[in-house]
Design a protein around this motif. Structure first.
Motif, PDB file in Angstrom:
ATOM      1  N   UNK A   1      37.361 -26.198  22.634  1.00 55.14           N
ATOM      2  CA  UNK A   1      38.558 -25.392  22.615  1.00 55.14           C
ATOM      3  C   UNK A   1      38.785 -24.435  21.316  1.00 55.14           C
ATOM      4  N   UNK A   2      39.161 -23.446  21.442  1.00 56.69           N
ATOM      5  CA  UNK A   2      39.590 -22.516  20.028  1.00 56.69           C
ATOM      6  C   UNK A   2      40.914 -23.072  19.617  1.00 56.69           C
TER       7      UNK A   2
ATOM      8  N   UNK B   1      34.722 -27.866  10.393  1.00 58.72           N
ATOM      9  CA  UNK B   1      34.096 -28.284  11.529  1.00 58.72           C
ATOM     10  C   UNK B   1      34.226 -27.559  12.756  1.00 58.72           C
ATOM     11  N   UNK B   2      35.380 -26.376  12.422  1.00 57.85           N
ATOM     12  CA  UNK B   2      35.443 -25.574  13.580  1.00 57.85           C
ATOM     13  C   UNK B   2      34.243 -24.548  13.581  1.00 57.85           C
ATOM     14  N   UNK B   3      33.803 -24.281  12.265  1.00 58.00           N
ATOM     15  CA  UNK B   3      32.427 -23.576  12.151  1.00 58.00           C
ATOM     16  C   UNK B   3      31.344 -24.280  12.973  1.00 58.00           C
ATOM     17  N   UNK B   4      31.087 -25.415  12.732  1.00 56.56           N
ATOM     18  CA  UNK B   4      29.906 -26.202  12.921  1.00 56.56           C
ATOM     19  C   UNK B   4      30.201 -26.356  14.655  1.00 56.56           C
ATOM     20  N   UNK B   5      31.533 -26.284  15.103  1.00 47.88           N
ATOM     21  CA  UNK B   5      31.492 -26.371  16.637  1.00 47.88           C
ATOM     22  C   UNK B   5      31.556 -24.945  17.354  1.00 47.88           C
TER      23      UNK B   5
ATOM     24  N   UNK C   1      33.795 -22.779  17.521  1.00 49.46           N
ATOM     25  CA  UNK C   1      35.209 -22.199  18.006  1.00 49.46           C
ATOM     26  C   UNK C   1      35.676 -21.536  16.928  1.00 49.46           C
ATOM     27  N   UNK C   2      36.791 -20.716  17.401  1.00 44.97           N
ATOM     28  CA  UNK C   2      37.535 -19.809  16.429  1.00 44.97           C
ATOM     29  C   UNK C   2      38.908 -20.659  16.044  1.00 44.97           C
TER      30      UNK C   2
ATOM     31  N   UNK D   1      36.651 -10.790  22.169  1.00 40.57           N
ATOM     32  CA  UNK D   1      35.767 -10.265  21.739  1.00 40.57           C
ATOM     33  C   UNK D   1      34.442 -10.986  20.722  1.00 40.57           C
ATOM     34  N   UNK D   2      34.589 -12.208  20.573  1.00 40.78           N
ATOM     35  CA  UNK D   2      33.754 -13.083  19.846  1.00 40.78           C
ATOM     36  C   UNK D   2      33.661 -12.392  18.350  1.00 40.78           C
TER      37      UNK D   2
END
Length: 346
Positions: free
Chosen positions: A94-95, A115-119, A121-122, A311-312
């Motif tokens: 989940x973002x 940890x968000x970068x590694x997963x 997710x935004x 838009x990633x």
């Protein structure tokens, strides 16, 4: 149905003081956004919030993470309750859109960003002052290069928060819950906006204090000098001890013009005699009511976050941009504590 056709699904965690503008913004976006569940440990407070804004209550956090229709989790908890929630959301794919600050310390904030970068997710961080019409107009002028080189910066955040009803709340203004005082809780908005327009600060010299108007663990007054990486110099003052509170003001002096943002209004005074104004009549939350401001700034930021997911691309205000203001605040606090000039971590 494609992601562009269906409504963007959001789950909400937390319904405290900062939740109102989010709720109003999400209701204004009902045609494109669906709040699929709200969770808070206090069931009575949860029921009141969901009834007021016509949102469905979730039985627990895990149910939000298990819902395939939820694209992102909006986290509106105090900063000491963030890490485990973000980690679980990231694991579930989940973002995350989260209230400022990222965490209580720079180190803890960096861990959440990583940890968000590694997963994959935004991670969006709520800094709604960037999304005012006046702020966006000034950002466009700065990006165009028409203002010339930045030379001097002056930031004032003359806010008021009462002891009774605000700092008397359990945990308010403590290191354990909030991570600090006026800098990380209030002035962080203006400091983030400043950095988005000026670029990074390389060194600071600051005074931090707690006035006799408040009984609190952390600072309610900070004044400091700033040396910017681009060669500009500046000064800042932030307080919650200025009764009855006023609008924050950011002045940037460029080679070709002086630009002043006061609340939601921009005045450009060009060296050739021209004057431009962009503005909106609004409060900014500088007085005793911290939530006395419009919700359209939150709405614009939520719209940018959703667009970033689809838009990633990184949201305009994201975990990495938020690290700049965390590092600046850490340097200001350290300078005030040590009584000397401190370099800001690059």
């Amino acid at each position: 149905m494609s992601n562009e056709q269906r409504r963007f699904g959001i789950g909400i965690v937390g319904t405290g003081m900062g939740a109102k503008p989010h709720a109003l913004a999400l209701n204004a976006l009902r045609d494109t956004v669906e709040v699929r569940g709200v969770w808070r440990r206090n069931s009575e407070a949860l029921a009141r919030f969901c009834a007021e804004y016509d949102f469905p209550a979730a039985p627990d956090f895990d149910s939000l993470l298990a819902d395939p229709g939820i694209d992102a989790i909006l986290i509106i908890t105090p900063p000491n309750a963030r890490h485990d929630l973000v980690a679980a959301a990231a694991r579930a794919g989940k973002h995350v859109l989260m209230e400022k600050p990222v965490e209580r310390t720079t180190e803890a904030a960096r861990a959440i960003v990583q940890l968000c970068d590694q997963a994959g997710v935004k991670l969006g961080i709520i800094f709604q002052h960037r999304f005012r019409a006046a702020s966006k107009a000034l950002a466009a002028h700065v990006a165009s290069g028409a203002l010339g080189a930045l030379q001097a910066v002056h930031l004032v955040v003359p806010w008021w928060r009462p002891q009774k009803g605000y700092y008397d709340q359990p945990g308010r203004g403590t290191v354990a819950q909030d991570g600090g005082g006026v800098l990380i809780t209030q002035a962080i908005h203006s400091l983030d906006l400043m950095l988005s327009l000026t670029g990074p600060v390389k060194a600071v010299t600051a005074l931090c204090a707690t006035t006799g108007l408040h009984q609190m663990e952390t600072e309610d007054f900070v004044a400091g000098g700033m040396e910017f990486a681009n060669g500009a110099v500046g000064g800042m003052m932030a307080t919650t001890a200025n009764f009855p509170g006023g609008a924050e003001s950011l002045t940037l002096n460029f080679a070709e013009a002086g630009a002043t943002l006061t609340g939601g209004n921009l005045t450009l005074n060009w060296m050739d005699g021209r004057t431009e104004t962009v503005g909106e009549a609004s409060n900014s939350g500088g007085g005793a009511d911290p939530m006395a401001f419009p919700f359209d700034w939150h709405q614009a930021q939520i719209e940018d976050f959703i667009a970033a997911v689809r838009e990633d691309r990184p949201p305009l205000s994201n975990g990495h941009t938020a690290m700049h203001v965390h590092r600046l605040i850490e340097a200001l606090v350290r300078s005030g504590r040590e009584g000397q000039r401190v370099l800001v971590e690059a």
